[in-house]
Write a protein that holds these residues in place. Structure first.
Motif, PDB file in Angstrom:
ATOM      1  N   LEU D   7      25.615 -25.444 -52.644  1.00 11.34           N
ATOM      2  CA  LEU D   7      25.284 -24.758 -53.900  1.00 11.34           C
ATOM      3  C   LEU D   7      26.576 -24.323 -54.569  1.00 11.34           C
ATOM      4  CD1 LEU D   7      22.427 -22.340 -52.693  1.00 11.34           C
ATOM      5  CD2 LEU D   7      22.167 -24.561 -53.825  1.00 11.34           C
ATOM      6  N   TYR D   8      26.642 -24.485 -55.894  1.00 12.11           N
ATOM      7  CA  TYR D   8      27.828 -24.081 -56.641  1.00 12.11           C
ATOM      8  C   TYR D   8      27.420 -23.086 -57.720  1.00 12.11           C
ATOM      9  CZ  TYR D   8      29.215 -28.595 -54.661  1.00 12.11           C
ATOM     10  OH  TYR D   8      29.434 -29.654 -53.804  1.00 12.11           O
ATOM     11  N   PHE D   9      28.263 -22.057 -57.922  1.00 10.94           N
ATOM     12  CA  PHE D   9      27.954 -21.062 -58.951  1.00 10.94           C
ATOM     13  C   PHE D   9      29.162 -20.800 -59.847  1.00 10.94           C
ATOM     14  CE2 PHE D   9      24.934 -20.089 -55.547  1.00 10.94           C
ATOM     15  CZ  PHE D   9      23.764 -20.144 -56.256  1.00 10.94           C
ATOM     16  N   ALA D  59      29.117 -18.543 -48.861  1.00 14.09           N
ATOM     17  CA  ALA D  59      27.991 -17.972 -48.124  1.00 14.09           C
ATOM     18  C   ALA D  59      27.342 -19.094 -47.330  1.00 14.09           C
ATOM     19  CB  ALA D  59      26.984 -17.338 -49.076  1.00 14.09           C
ATOM     20  N   ASP D  61      24.019 -20.089 -45.284  1.00 16.51           N
ATOM     21  CA  ASP D  61      22.624 -19.660 -45.125  1.00 16.51           C
ATOM     22  C   ASP D  61      22.426 -18.248 -45.671  1.00 16.51           C
ATOM     23  OD1 ASP D  61      21.887 -22.098 -44.068  1.00 16.51           O
ATOM     24  OD2 ASP D  61      22.140 -21.444 -41.992  1.00 16.51           O
ATOM     25  N   GLN D  62      22.989 -18.032 -46.870  1.00 15.11           N
ATOM     26  CA  GLN D  62      22.826 -16.777 -47.608  1.00 15.11           C
ATOM     27  C   GLN D  62      23.444 -15.569 -46.922  1.00 15.11           C
ATOM     28  OE1 GLN D  62      18.962 -16.247 -49.374  1.00 15.11           O
ATOM     29  NE2 GLN D  62      18.845 -18.370 -50.049  1.00 15.11           N
ATOM     30  N   ARG D  63      24.508 -15.795 -46.180  1.00 12.21           N
ATOM     31  CA  ARG D  63      25.324 -14.702 -45.646  1.00 12.21           C
ATOM     32  C   ARG D  63      26.749 -14.925 -46.125  1.00 12.21           C
ATOM     33  NH1 ARG D  63      22.686 -10.346 -43.987  1.00 12.21           N
ATOM     34  NH2 ARG D  63      20.617 -11.114 -43.481  1.00 12.21           N
ATOM     35  N   PHE D  64      27.359 -13.897 -46.750  1.00  6.87           N
ATOM     36  CA  PHE D  64      28.758 -14.017 -47.138  1.00  6.87           C
ATOM     37  C   PHE D  64      29.607 -14.146 -45.891  1.00  6.87           C
ATOM     38  CE2 PHE D  64      27.111 -11.440 -50.787  1.00  6.87           C
ATOM     39  CZ  PHE D  64      27.335 -12.389 -51.769  1.00  6.87           C
ATOM     40  N   GLU D  76      22.791 -24.495 -45.336  1.00  9.40           N
ATOM     41  CA  GLU D  76      23.141 -24.297 -46.745  1.00  9.40           C
ATOM     42  C   GLU D  76      24.496 -23.610 -46.867  1.00  9.40           C
ATOM     43  OE1 GLU D  76      20.218 -22.627 -49.890  1.00  9.40           O
ATOM     44  OE2 GLU D  76      21.596 -20.971 -49.440  1.00  9.40           O
ATOM     45  N   ALA D  78      27.074 -22.163 -49.861  1.00  9.28           N
ATOM     46  CA  ALA D  78      27.310 -21.869 -51.283  1.00  9.28           C
ATOM     47  C   ALA D  78      28.787 -21.594 -51.496  1.00  9.28           C
ATOM     48  CB  ALA D  78      26.471 -20.664 -51.718  1.00  9.28           C
ATOM     49  N   PHE D  80      31.624 -20.304 -54.537  1.00  4.56           N
ATOM     50  CA  PHE D  80      31.614 -19.598 -55.818  1.00  4.56           C
ATOM     51  C   PHE D  80      32.848 -18.723 -55.943  1.00  4.56           C
ATOM     52  CE2 PHE D  80      28.816 -17.765 -52.586  1.00  4.56           C
ATOM     53  CZ  PHE D  80      29.409 -16.544 -52.362  1.00  4.56           C
ATOM     54  N   PRO D  82      34.816 -15.018 -56.704  1.00  7.53           N
ATOM     55  CA  PRO D  82      34.451 -13.629 -56.410  1.00  7.53           C
ATOM     56  C   PRO D  82      33.425 -13.126 -57.422  1.00  7.53           C
ATOM     57  CG  PRO D  82      36.824 -13.892 -56.239  1.00  7.53           C
ATOM     58  CD  PRO D  82      36.292 -15.192 -56.767  1.00  7.53           C
ATOM     59  N   VAL D  83      32.464 -12.348 -56.956  1.00  4.18           N
ATOM     60  CA  VAL D  83      31.375 -11.915 -57.837  1.00  4.18           C
ATOM     61  C   VAL D  83      31.889 -10.887 -58.848  1.00  4.18           C
ATOM     62  CG1 VAL D  83      29.684 -12.382 -56.043  1.00  4.18           C
ATOM     63  CG2 VAL D  83      30.579 -10.044 -56.325  1.00  4.18           C
ATOM     64  N   THR D  84      31.222 -10.833 -60.009  1.00  8.71           N
ATOM     65  CA  THR D  84      31.664  -9.940 -61.093  1.00  8.71           C
ATOM     66  C   THR D  84      30.480  -9.291 -61.810  1.00  8.71           C
ATOM     67  OG1 THR D  84      31.725 -11.832 -62.581  1.00  8.71           O
ATOM     68  CG2 THR D  84      33.798 -11.224 -61.528  1.00  8.71           C
TER      69      THR D  84
END
Lengths: 86, 146, 146, 86
Positions: D7-9, D59, D61-64, D76, D78, D80, D82-84
């Motif tokens: 997954l890419y964000f 991340a 399997d949905q763990r950072f 999985e 992901a 991306f 750093p979140v903002t």
């Protein structure tokens, strides 16, 4: 001879039984504490209201001041317990 | 915008926050003090020194505006007899960023509790009334702001 | 009460605060993040990882509830394209006393900014788009909570 | 042979030009960083999206997790910036 307006709030008001009064400024009272001594000497509710100086606060002409502040030429002195609003 | 007042009616929090949101800042913080339900408590009475209370609230709000870069400060304090669940005090701040809004909000309630002329008295279910004692913890909280 | 959600509509702050006030606590704190008007900014886009965002928000809210004695935590974060002045995030806490409510509120927004999968992109008046860079100050703010 | 969902964000998604894909898990990739190296070697948008590892987060399997975390049997991954949010 000048007049000093006294205001009482909360526990102090309740013990004294009135929310204020006007007195002639006593010549002997230099500080607030001096005046408090004279008031407490009236006995009764005054003595009860003013017995514990650690729980007494004052404002002169609507400025919070310590009890050893000079009365100087203030026109209004308020006496009350520590505030508990908020 | 500095808005400080003593009120008998409950503050309209949505309206107060809308005023703060309209100032163009990025962060709005608020604190609301509520009469907490306690065993045997029927109501809480807030005695005020009206002539001085509004000026004291204004000075506290002004002090916050002097210490932090705020776009708006609101400080509203009620007096009178309040039921359990009623709002006693509302503090709101608006700033460009969150840190000043949140810090000033904490400062305002700490100072309002220790420097504004209000006194709380509990009305008990048994008809008795009891003055609330000032708390050392409140003095310590206020003192941390210097 | 723990309430954490990703939303497309703006939070109804009066309703959210009323939920928190109804929990019987003595202190309610809130923080609202707003799209701040800046020169040339037309809108702010919030990209989310929807499958993970709600869980991450729930975990952050749960962490606050584990660290402070809270009666309620609300953490709502929007996604989509927001105009200047719109609400991006809403944080609310309810506690018996003010200190935990205020501290948890600051904690929640610090962690939401650094640990929830959202990314901001500016839409400029000239039609260009620019991703916002993460700020070291935000990492430092989050790190102070350990 | 197992399948890994990518997954890419945000900036990563934009540079790569898609929001995700499924790949066969490469036998040589033990950690996330190993896999990122292989993806970046595709060049083009991948190279651009993954060039600056200091601005890349992951991340599993949905763990950072940090980039040196082992892929193990995650399903999985992901990638991306750093979140903002907030």
């Amino acid at each position: 001879m000048s007049v000093l307006r006294l205001l009482y709030f909360a526990r102090v008001r309740e013990a004294i039984g009135r929310d204020g009064e006007e007195i002639e400024r006593p010549a002997m009272a230099e500080t607030i504490a001096d005046l408090v001594d004279l008031l407490a000497a009236r006995g009764g509710g005054y003595a009860e209201a003013l017995a514990d100086r650690s729980r007494l606060r004052a404002a002169l002409d609507q400025r919070f001041v310590p009890l050893d502040a000079p009365l100087a030429d203030a026109r209004e002195l308020a006496l009350f317990p520590p505030v508990t609003g908020g | 915008m500095i808005r400080a007042a003593i009120t008998s009616a409950a503050p309209d929090i949505a309206a107060e926050l809308a005023r703060l949101e309209a100032l163009g800042g990025g962060g709005i913080a608020s604190f609301t003090g509520i009469v907490r339900g306690e065993d045997g408590l029927a109501a809480l009475e807030l005695e005020a020194w009206p002539a001085m209370a509004e000026r004291a609230l204004g000075e506290i709000a002004g002090e916050a505006a002097a210490r932090w870069p705020l776009l708006g400060v609101t400080l509203l304090h009620r007096h009178g007899v309040l039921e359990v669940g009623e709002r006693i005090v509302f503090v709101g701040t608006a700033a460009a960023h969150r840190a000043p809004a949140l810090e000033a909000c904490a400062f305002l309630i700490d100072w309002a509790k220790t420097k504004a002329p209000f006194w709380k008295r509990e009305h008990r279910d048994d008809g008795s009334r009891r003055w609330i004692e000032a708390r050392h913890a409140d003095d310590a909280a206020a003192a941390r702001w210097g």
